[in-house]
Design a protein around this motif. Structure first.
Motif: not given
Length: 146
Positions: A120-127
């Motif tokens: 949907f165009g949203h940027r995510w970082a996971v850690s």
């Protein structure tokens, strides 16, 4: 009376709310708490639980200036989520249609980290935290190209 926030919930605008709910359910094990619709049936917002946190999802509604990233040419915001099993979450995101932005890696600041753009165009970082480093230790590990 304090002005200190008592909660925080990102509110994302998407072009397909039902698909977004399905994606966040697959990736983050989210579950729907409740939804609110406009008189024409448009989803004004859906509140999702992601662990102890909340995420609001709304259908793009130009008349309310609620525009999704594809409409405005992308998103300048990245949402960072700390998870227990970053490998599983990252893999689930890619399997569910996300686009890799930063490959999953052991980051110099002491986390296992990766980033993706959802469908949907949203940027995510996971850690997932690995080490507790001081600012000096992080600085010493910072690659010269950063």
């Amino acid at each position: 009376m304090s002005t200190r926030p008592t909660g925080f919930a990102p509110h994302l605008f998407v072009k397909d709310t039902e698909a977004a709910i399905a994606f966040y359910t697959k990736v983050f094990s989210a579950h729907e708490l409740w939804r609110n619709r406009l008189p024409d049936g448009t989803i004004l917002f859906v509140e999702l639980a992601l662990g102890d946190h909340r995420l609001l999802i709304s259908e793009e509604t130009p008349s309310l200036d609620a525009l999704a990233p594809p409409t405005i040419g992308g998103s300048p915001v990245q949402l960072h989520v700390e998870v227990e099993d970053v490998d599983r979450v990252y893999r689930q995101a890619l399997w569910a249609g996300a686009e890799e932005e930063i490959p999953l890696q052991e980051a110099f600041w002491g986390e296992r980290f990766g980033a993706f753009r959802d469908p949907f165009g949203h940027r995510w970082a996971v850690s997932t935290g690995r080490e507790h480093l001081s600012p000096e230790e992080i600085y010493a590990r910072t690659p010269p190209e950063v």
